[in-house]
Design a protein around this motif. Structure first.
Motif, PDB file in Angstrom:
ATOM      1  N   GLY A   1       0.872  -1.165   0.000  1.00 37.10           N
ATOM      2  CA  GLY A   1       0.000   0.000   0.000  1.00 37.10           C
ATOM      3  C   GLY A   1       0.909   1.214   0.000  1.00 37.10           C
ATOM      4  O   GLY A   1       0.575   2.285  -0.482  1.00 37.10           O
ATOM      5  N   PHE A   2       2.099   0.994   0.561  1.00 38.14           N
ATOM      6  CA  PHE A   2       3.155   1.987   0.560  1.00 38.14           C
ATOM      7  C   PHE A   2       4.480   1.221   0.610  1.00 38.14           C
ATOM      8  O   PHE A   2       4.680   0.389   1.496  1.00 38.14           O
ATOM      9  CB  PHE A   2       3.015   2.936   1.757  1.00 38.14           C
ATOM     10  N   TYR A   3       5.341   1.474  -0.338  1.00 42.77           N
ATOM     11  CA  TYR A   3       6.582   0.700  -0.466  1.00 42.77           C
ATOM     12  C   TYR A   3       7.569   0.972   0.669  1.00 42.77           C
ATOM     13  O   TYR A   3       7.737   2.104   1.124  1.00 42.77           O
ATOM     14  CB  TYR A   3       7.283   1.055  -1.777  1.00 42.77           C
ATOM     15  N   ILE A   4       8.275  -0.072   1.064  1.00 43.37           N
ATOM     16  CA  ILE A   4       9.363   0.090   2.025  1.00 43.37           C
ATOM     17  C   ILE A   4      10.407   1.062   1.491  1.00 43.37           C
ATOM     18  O   ILE A   4      10.897   1.928   2.228  1.00 43.37           O
ATOM     19  CB  ILE A   4      10.002  -1.278   2.348  1.00 43.37           C
ATOM     20  N   LYS A   5      10.739   0.965   0.209  1.00 41.53           N
ATOM     21  CA  LYS A   5      11.771   1.851  -0.353  1.00 41.53           C
ATOM     22  C   LYS A   5      11.372   3.319  -0.243  1.00 41.53           C
ATOM     23  O   LYS A   5      12.221   4.187  -0.024  1.00 41.53           O
ATOM     24  CB  LYS A   5      12.064   1.475  -1.799  1.00 41.53           C
TER      25      LYS A   5
ATOM     26  N   SER B   1      16.763   2.147  10.718  1.00 39.80           N
ATOM     27  CA  SER B   1      17.782   1.088  10.677  1.00 39.80           C
ATOM     28  C   SER B   1      17.168  -0.284  10.418  1.00 39.80           C
ATOM     29  O   SER B   1      17.721  -1.102   9.675  1.00 39.80           O
ATOM     30  CB  SER B   1      18.587   1.072  11.979  1.00 39.80           C
ATOM     31  N   LEU B   2      15.994  -0.541  10.995  1.00 42.53           N
ATOM     32  CA  LEU B   2      15.338  -1.839  10.785  1.00 42.53           C
ATOM     33  C   LEU B   2      14.805  -1.954   9.360  1.00 42.53           C
ATOM     34  O   LEU B   2      14.905  -3.015   8.729  1.00 42.53           O
ATOM     35  CB  LEU B   2      14.203  -2.036  11.786  1.00 42.53           C
ATOM     36  N   TYR B   3      14.240  -0.879   8.844  1.00 42.68           N
ATOM     37  CA  TYR B   3      13.757  -0.910   7.466  1.00 42.68           C
ATOM     38  C   TYR B   3      14.914  -1.021   6.475  1.00 42.68           C
ATOM     39  O   TYR B   3      14.768  -1.649   5.412  1.00 42.68           O
ATOM     40  CB  TYR B   3      12.896   0.320   7.170  1.00 42.68           C
TER      41      TYR B   3
ATOM     42  N   SER C   1       8.306  -4.411  -1.066  1.00 47.35           N
ATOM     43  CA  SER C   1       7.187  -4.904  -0.255  1.00 47.35           C
ATOM     44  C   SER C   1       6.520  -3.730   0.450  1.00 47.35           C
ATOM     45  O   SER C   1       7.080  -2.633   0.536  1.00 47.35           O
ATOM     46  CB  SER C   1       7.684  -5.911   0.781  1.00 47.35           C
ATOM     47  N   GLY C   2       5.325  -3.968   0.975  1.00 52.56           N
ATOM     48  CA  GLY C   2       4.646  -2.949   1.753  1.00 52.56           C
ATOM     49  C   GLY C   2       5.310  -2.776   3.107  1.00 52.56           C
ATOM     50  O   GLY C   2       5.999  -3.685   3.603  1.00 52.56           O
ATOM     51  N   THR C   3       5.102  -1.635   3.740  1.00 55.43           N
ATOM     52  CA  THR C   3       5.759  -1.353   5.023  1.00 55.43           C
ATOM     53  C   THR C   3       5.410  -2.374   6.103  1.00 55.43           C
ATOM     54  O   THR C   3       6.193  -2.586   7.040  1.00 55.43           O
ATOM     55  CB  THR C   3       5.378   0.053   5.522  1.00 55.43           C
ATOM     56  N   GLN C   4       4.262  -3.046   5.957  1.00 52.13           N
ATOM     57  CA  GLN C   4       3.860  -4.047   6.952  1.00 52.13           C
ATOM     58  C   GLN C   4       4.768  -5.271   6.951  1.00 52.13           C
ATOM     59  O   GLN C   4       4.757  -6.059   7.898  1.00 52.13           O
ATOM     60  CB  GLN C   4       2.405  -4.475   6.728  1.00 52.13           C
ATOM     61  N   ALA C   5       5.584  -5.411   5.905  1.00 48.49           N
ATOM     62  CA  ALA C   5       6.506  -6.552   5.827  1.00 48.49           C
ATOM     63  C   ALA C   5       7.585  -6.483   6.896  1.00 48.49           C
ATOM     64  O   ALA C   5       8.338  -7.445   7.080  1.00 48.49           O
ATOM     65  CB  ALA C   5       7.150  -6.621   4.436  1.00 48.49           C
ATOM     66  N   LEU C   6       7.668  -5.379   7.635  1.00 51.31           N
ATOM     67  CA  LEU C   6       8.631  -5.289   8.734  1.00 51.31           C
ATOM     68  C   LEU C   6       8.437  -6.421   9.735  1.00 51.31           C
ATOM     69  O   LEU C   6       9.382  -6.808  10.427  1.00 51.31           O
ATOM     70  CB  LEU C   6       8.493  -3.929   9.442  1.00 51.31           C
TER      71      LEU C   6
END
Length: 294
Positions: A237-241, A269-271, A282-287
């Motif tokens: 829904g919103f990219y990690i990058k 740092s985690l992202y 991936s979407g930010t929820q992939a954290l």
């Protein structure tokens, strides 16, 4: 001066996860739409609905009365607006240009001044709400620029969003978006840690979510992204990058102001570790995967 729907041509540049939905709402409300994006295939659905494809940014800029941009990175914004074949070099005086990309406050101010010199009205208007907010036309839109310009284009912004606030002069919209991203960054750590804790405690995370999202822990991320985590749905829904880009902008701005942002630093740092794992698209929820791998 009010913009008449029947005679106003809107140009939309950038038809990604959010831009495509945002542009579609303008079409459905009867505006004449000109579109450009780097990959024409992304525009096909809009073209079938009546949008007109333009081969270049310059061509679109020459035809539009209002131009909206929703692209990836500040370097893309700078090129699209300030290059010799970009928007400001080709738009006619009196055009309204609205950058809805999350970019830097300094660049927003630079574009505003360059536009002003050409008799063009510029706003920075980044958004929040992700793919869901874009699809349902209920984005939060944070605006920087002149009051009169804001009021003129507000009816257009209201087609795409519900919470639309002029925050101040040029760059204020981007600064507000940084506040938004800072709040989300630490919150995402909390959401992931709560889901991970529930799993390791032998609880059903979906049932836990029903209890905690309605209480003091409630947040947009908890209600909208935690269910995706639980379902192992990592579509963007919103990219990690792009989140990494935003956090970098916010951290740089914080350092320039001489303020601390340790939660933001940790989240970034985690992202960045997720990016090294190949999860940048991936979407930010992939954290949540970071916690699952520990």
């Amino acid at each position: 001066m009010a913009l008449q729907k029947e005679s106003t041509v809107i140009g939309f540049i950038g038809l990604g996860v959010m831009g495509k939905s945002m542009a579609s709402h303008l079409l459905k409300h009867g505006y004449r739409l000109r579109v450009f994006t780097r990959t024409k295939e992304k525009a096909e659905e809009l073209l079938q609905l009546g949008a007109v494809w333009k081969e270049t940014v310059a061509e679109l800029a020459r035809e539009a009365d209002v131009i909206l941009t929703m692209v990836g990175y500040p370097k893309d914004v700078e090129s699209i607006y300030l290059d010799h074949d970009g928007i400001l070099a080709n738009a006619k005086p009196g055009t309204y240009v609205i950058d809805m990309t999350t970019s830097t406050p300094a660049l927003a101010e630079k574009i505003y001044q360059a536009a002003l010199a050409k008799g063009i009205h510029a706003l920075d208007a980044p958004v929040s709400g992700g793919d869901i907010g874009a699809k349902e036309a209920r984005l939060t839109i944070m605006v920087g620029g002149d009051e009169e310009v804001f009021q003129t284009v507000k009816p257009i912004l209201e087609i795409m969003g519900k919470n639309i606030i002029l925050q101040g002069k040029a760059g204020a919209g981007q600064h507000t978006k940084m506040c938004n991203q800072i709040a989300i960054a630490s919150n995402m750590l909390g959401v992931c840690e709560a889901i991970n804790y529930a799993r390791n405690a032998g609880l059903d995370p979906a049932t836990v979510l029903k209890s905690i999202e309605a209480g003091a822990a409630g947040s947009w991320s908890l209600s909208n992204l935690a269910p995706r985590m639980i379902a192992h749905n990592y579509e963007p829904g919103f990219y990690i990058k792009h989140f990494i880009k935003d956090m970098g902008i916010a951290l740089d701005a914080a350092k320039n102001m001489g303020i601390m942002a340790p939660g933001l630093e940790l989240a970034l740092s985690l992202y960045q570790e997720m990016e090294k794992m190949g999860e940048d698209n991936s979407g930010t929820q992939a954290l949540i995967k970071w916690y699952s791998n520990k």
